[in-house]
Design a protein around this motif. Structure first.
Motif, PDB file in Angstrom:
ATOM      1  N   LYS A 101       0.831  -1.210   0.000  1.00  0.00           N
ATOM      2  CA  LYS A 101       0.000   0.000   0.000  1.00  0.00           C
ATOM      3  C   LYS A 101       0.861   1.254   0.000  1.00  0.00           C
ATOM      4  O   LYS A 101       0.628   2.201  -0.764  1.00  0.00           O
ATOM      5  N   SER A 102       1.879   1.263   0.861  1.00  0.00           N
ATOM      6  CA  SER A 102       2.741   2.443   0.943  1.00  0.00           C
ATOM      7  C   SER A 102       3.483   2.683  -0.361  1.00  0.00           C
ATOM      8  O   SER A 102       3.659   3.824  -0.797  1.00  0.00           O
ATOM      9  N   SER A 103       3.933   1.593  -1.009  1.00  0.00           N
ATOM     10  CA  SER A 103       4.660   1.731  -2.270  1.00  0.00           C
ATOM     11  C   SER A 103       3.774   2.317  -3.364  1.00  0.00           C
ATOM     12  O   SER A 103       4.191   3.206  -4.113  1.00  0.00           O
ATOM     13  N   LEU A 104       2.528   1.828  -3.454  1.00  0.00           N
ATOM     14  CA  LEU A 104       1.613   2.338  -4.475  1.00  0.00           C
ATOM     15  C   LEU A 104       1.221   3.792  -4.206  1.00  0.00           C
ATOM     16  O   LEU A 104       1.129   4.598  -5.128  1.00  0.00           O
ATOM     17  N   GLU A 105       0.995   4.124  -2.945  1.00  0.00           N
ATOM     18  CA  GLU A 105       0.661   5.507  -2.600  1.00  0.00           C
ATOM     19  C   GLU A 105       1.812   6.446  -2.948  1.00  0.00           C
ATOM     20  O   GLU A 105       1.606   7.553  -3.459  1.00  0.00           O
ATOM     21  N   ARG A 106       3.032   6.003  -2.688  1.00  0.00           N
ATOM     22  CA  ARG A 106       4.195   6.830  -2.988  1.00  0.00           C
ATOM     23  C   ARG A 106       4.338   7.041  -4.497  1.00  0.00           C
ATOM     24  O   ARG A 106       4.650   8.148  -4.951  1.00  0.00           O
ATOM     25  N   LYS A 107       4.103   5.999  -5.293  1.00  0.00           N
ATOM     26  CA  LYS A 107       4.196   6.136  -6.746  1.00  0.00           C
ATOM     27  C   LYS A 107       3.159   7.122  -7.275  1.00  0.00           C
ATOM     28  O   LYS A 107       3.439   7.917  -8.173  1.00  0.00           O
ATOM     29  N   LEU A 108       1.958   7.077  -6.719  1.00  0.00           N
ATOM     30  CA  LEU A 108       0.920   8.013  -7.162  1.00  0.00           C
ATOM     31  C   LEU A 108       1.282   9.450  -6.799  1.00  0.00           C
ATOM     32  O   LEU A 108       1.079  10.382  -7.595  1.00  0.00           O
ATOM     33  N   LEU A 109       1.829   9.636  -5.615  1.00  0.00           N
ATOM     34  CA  LEU A 109       2.216  10.986  -5.192  1.00  0.00           C
ATOM     35  C   LEU A 109       3.341  11.538  -6.060  1.00  0.00           C
ATOM     36  O   LEU A 109       3.307  12.700  -6.480  1.00  0.00           O
ATOM     37  N   ASP A 115      -5.513  13.482  -3.686  1.00  0.00           N
ATOM     38  CA  ASP A 115      -6.689  12.852  -3.074  1.00  0.00           C
ATOM     39  C   ASP A 115      -6.531  11.331  -3.021  1.00  0.00           C
ATOM     40  O   ASP A 115      -7.461  10.572  -3.351  1.00  0.00           O
ATOM     41  N   ILE A 116      -5.363  10.871  -2.618  1.00  0.00           N
ATOM     42  CA  ILE A 116      -5.077   9.430  -2.599  1.00  0.00           C
ATOM     43  C   ILE A 116      -5.663   8.823  -1.333  1.00  0.00           C
ATOM     44  O   ILE A 116      -5.472   9.340  -0.236  1.00  0.00           O
ATOM     45  N   GLN A 117      -6.358   7.706  -1.500  1.00  0.00           N
ATOM     46  CA  GLN A 117      -6.961   7.019  -0.359  1.00  0.00           C
ATOM     47  C   GLN A 117      -7.089   5.532  -0.652  1.00  0.00           C
ATOM     48  O   GLN A 117      -7.203   5.110  -1.793  1.00  0.00           O
ATOM     49  N   VAL A 118      -7.035   4.760   0.431  1.00  0.00           N
ATOM     50  CA  VAL A 118      -7.167   3.307   0.329  1.00  0.00           C
ATOM     51  C   VAL A 118      -8.644   2.941   0.422  1.00  0.00           C
ATOM     52  O   VAL A 118      -9.365   3.431   1.303  1.00  0.00           O
ATOM     53  N   GLY A 128      -7.967  -1.654  -2.667  1.00  0.00           N
ATOM     54  CA  GLY A 128      -7.750  -0.767  -3.808  1.00  0.00           C
ATOM     55  C   GLY A 128      -7.249   0.585  -3.337  1.00  0.00           C
ATOM     56  O   GLY A 128      -7.479   0.994  -2.198  1.00  0.00           O
ATOM     57  N   ILE A 129      -6.553   1.287  -4.224  1.00  0.00           N
ATOM     58  CA  ILE A 129      -6.045   2.634  -3.939  1.00  0.00           C
ATOM     59  C   ILE A 129      -6.529   3.554  -5.050  1.00  0.00           C
ATOM     60  O   ILE A 129      -6.357   3.266  -6.234  1.00  0.00           O
ATOM     61  N   LYS A 130      -7.145   4.653  -4.636  1.00  0.00           N
ATOM     62  CA  LYS A 130      -7.735   5.587  -5.579  1.00  0.00           C
ATOM     63  C   LYS A 130      -6.991   6.908  -5.540  1.00  0.00           C
ATOM     64  O   LYS A 130      -6.567   7.377  -4.482  1.00  0.00           O
ATOM     65  N   GLY A 131      -6.796   7.512  -6.713  1.00  0.00           N
ATOM     66  CA  GLY A 131      -6.158   8.823  -6.817  1.00  0.00           C
ATOM     67  C   GLY A 131      -6.819   9.651  -7.886  1.00  0.00           C
ATOM     68  O   GLY A 131      -7.618   9.156  -8.691  1.00  0.00           O
ATOM     69  N   LYS A 132      -6.476  10.940  -7.909  1.00  0.00           N
ATOM     70  CA  LYS A 132      -7.103  11.862  -8.851  1.00  0.00           C
ATOM     71  C   LYS A 132      -6.039  12.759  -9.469  1.00  0.00           C
ATOM     72  O   LYS A 132      -5.148  13.253  -8.776  1.00  0.00           O
ATOM     73  N   LYS A 133      -6.145  12.951 -10.778  1.00  0.00           N
ATOM     74  CA  LYS A 133      -5.248  13.869 -11.468  1.00  0.00           C
ATOM     75  C   LYS A 133      -5.742  15.296 -11.264  1.00  0.00           C
ATOM     76  O   LYS A 133      -6.935  15.570 -11.356  1.00  0.00           O
TER      77      LYS A 133
END
Length: 263
Positions: A101-109, A115-118, A128-133
């Motif tokens: 989870k931490s790795s995917l969140e870091r890649k999105l950031l 607006d990244i959230q699990v 799942g991990i959701k993000g917004k452009k």
């Protein structure tokens, strides 16, 4: 209802349409039966996506492997998404480790998503991990409105007692300073007494003349012992003031230009 394109990416060989719609339904919380998503399978070896830039509203990444999709592919996700578009990473592995989870969140950031959230719901087996452009484009500019700070208004009443500044000065403050006269010996550029001398230098020069100063000064004597050292060590009333340094008891010789009158 979701408008625009949906891109589904997976490392599986086959990905059913129902599975994609279920994932999209979890993200959007709305009916998605009319969506016709674009599906890319076996995408683990891809470095770029065959999709136009800024053409996709939602990207879903469905993967079993925790190390699937490198940084380059995440940059591609950002490229194909429209401003304000969303990305949803669905991890189907049995073990949902916190490190994943931490790795995917870091890649999105790092890629620029916000607006990244699990997301953990009953509809999905793992997480799942959701993000917004961001809605703004790279390189766009906008002006910042700074608040205008007005200066405080000072109101002076007519009946207010004001202090006269001149009344704060004493008689001594109003007196003009007395400057020394221009012709005084202390401010003159020469060492000889000036006209209308008041400092006593004229009288001392007269004493020297009475001694009969000539080209030769025989056997000079000193009361203080400093006369022969020069003007820096002589007294203010020294008769030898202005003469060059000499040794007591010896003959003092004056140069011709020393006896010449100043013009």
């Amino acid at each position: 209802m979701l408008q625009g394109g949906v891109l589904a990416i997976t490392d599986n060989v086959v990905l059913s349409l129902n599975e994609v719609l279920n994932v999209v339904r979890v993200v959007k919380n709305e009916a998605v039966e009319e969506i016709n998503p674009m599906i890319v399978t076996q995408a683990s070896s891809l470095s770029s996506l065959p999709v136009d830039s800024l053409s996709i509203d939602l990207v879903t990444l469905i993967s079993k492997s925790s190390d699937f999709s490198g940084d380059k592919l995440f940059e591609e996700f950002s490229r194909v998404l429209k401003p304000g578009g969303e990305i949803f990473i669905y991890q189907t592995s049995d073990v949902a480790k916190e490190t994943v989870k931490s790795s995917l969140e870091r890649k999105l950031l790092v890629t620029g998503f916000s607006d990244i959230q699990v997301v953990q719901k009953a509809e999905i087996q793992s997480f799942g991990i959701k993000g917004k452009k961001p809605a703004w484009k790279i390189g766009s500019s906008f002006s910042l409105k700074k608040p205008v700070k007005s200066l405080p208004k000072v109101q002076i009443a007519d009946d207010m007692d004001l202090i006269d500044e001149d009344s704060l000065l004493s008689e001594e403050d109003l007196k003009k300073p007395q400057l020394p006269p221009v012709g005084d010996c202390e401010v003159g550029s020469t060492r000889k007494a000036c006209k209308n001398c008041t400092c006593g230098r004229a009288e001392e020069e007269e004493k020297v003349q009475k001694l009969g100063v000539t080209m030769d000064l025989e056997n000079p004597k000193s009361a203080c012992g400093n006369c022969g050292l020069g003007d820096a060590f002589r007294c203010g009333t020294c008769p030898y003031k202005g003469l060059p340094p000499f040794k007591l008891g010896q003959k003092v010789t004056l140069s011709n230009n020393f006896l010449a009158a100043d013009i």
